[in-house]
Design an enzyme around this catalytic site. Structure first.
Site, short mmCIF file in Angstrom:
data_model
loop_
_atom_site.label_atom_id
_atom_site.label_comp_id
_atom_site.label_asym_id
_atom_site.label_seq_id
_atom_site.Cartn_x
_atom_site.Cartn_y
_atom_site.Cartn_z
CG HIS A 1 -24.76 21.33 -3.34
ND1 HIS A 1 -26.10 21.49 -3.62
CD2 HIS A 1 -24.68 20.31 -2.46
CE1 HIS A 1 -26.80 20.60 -2.93
NE2 HIS A 1 -25.96 19.87 -2.22
CB SER B 1 -23.59 18.28 0.20
OG SER B 1 -24.28 17.07 0.03
NE ARG C 1 -27.34 27.83 -1.89
CZ ARG C 1 -28.03 26.81 -1.41
NH1 ARG C 1 -28.34 25.79 -2.19
NH2 ARG C 1 -28.44 26.81 -0.16
#
Length: 215
Positions: free
Chosen positions: A47, A21, A44
């Protein structure tokens, strides 16, 4: 019940999924002006949201990351505006240094005071937080009213947070609250616009705690 399918996932290993990812994010994110440490926060957030527009809208104060790392390593407290943040954050990395993730939104005294003053529990819970501890990290992902109250308390000298992660989602006051936060001379992590939420607030806080592990 038959759960058989011809579809096969690329991998079922959690660490491999996360790594793949992040590689995809790096390939698709494009040009940016974030520093290496800032990009770890942004990465993040993307993500957690699968939203590149949100990632590009992030605003990170130049002192935010180091302030957050220092706060965690010094065992400072974390305030969360809603329980969802408490549920999602990796608490072990905070608690090992003596900190704790606190949420007051459903406390009986907060509910009574909010009803008495005809205001939101989010506002009262912020007021309670600054009475419970000095400094600390304020993680706000749901309630713009909580962020606006914190900004007011900062301006009036009642609150001096070490770091403000202000990423509330919504239409009413959410963009404006983040715009006001970005004007303050305090370490902050926020973004431009309506997007945000508890999930991305958790992602930003977890990113800071991971950096604190490596500091």
């Amino acid at each position: 019940m038959d759960f058989l399918t011809d579809f096969k996932p690329l991998t079922v290993q959690p660490q491999e999924i996360e790594g793949m990812s992040f590689n995809m994010i790096d390939e698709e994110f494009g040009e940016h002006s974030f520093t290496e440490e800032q990009y770890k926060i942004v990465q993040r957030v993307v993500h957690a949201s699968a939203d590149f527009e949100l990632g590009h809208s992030m605003l990170i104060h130049e002192k935010a990351i180091q302030a957050g790392i220092k706060a965690i390593r010094n065992g400072e407290q974390v305030y969360a505006d809603v329980q969802m943040i408490v549920s999602g954050v990796s608490k072990g990395r905070i608690e090992k240094h003596g900190g704790r993730v606190n949420v007051y939104i459903s406390d009986e005294d907060v509910m009574k005071e909010a009803k008495k003053l005809n205001t939101t529990r989010a506002i009262i819970s912020v007021r309670k937080a600054i009475q419970q501890f000095e400094g600390g990290i304020f993680a706000i992902g749901n309630a713009p009213t909580a962020l606006l109250e914190l900004i007011r308390l900062i301006k009036e000298g009642y609150a001096k947070p070490s770091l403000v992660i202000g990423l509330p989602v919504g239409f009413v006051s959410a963009p404006e609250s983040k715009e006001e936060l970005a004007k303050l001379d305090v370490p902050f992590i926020t973004n431009v616009g309506r997007k945000g939420g508890s999930t991305v607030t958790v992602a930003a806080l977890n990113a800071i705690s991971l950096l604190a592990e490596k500091a």
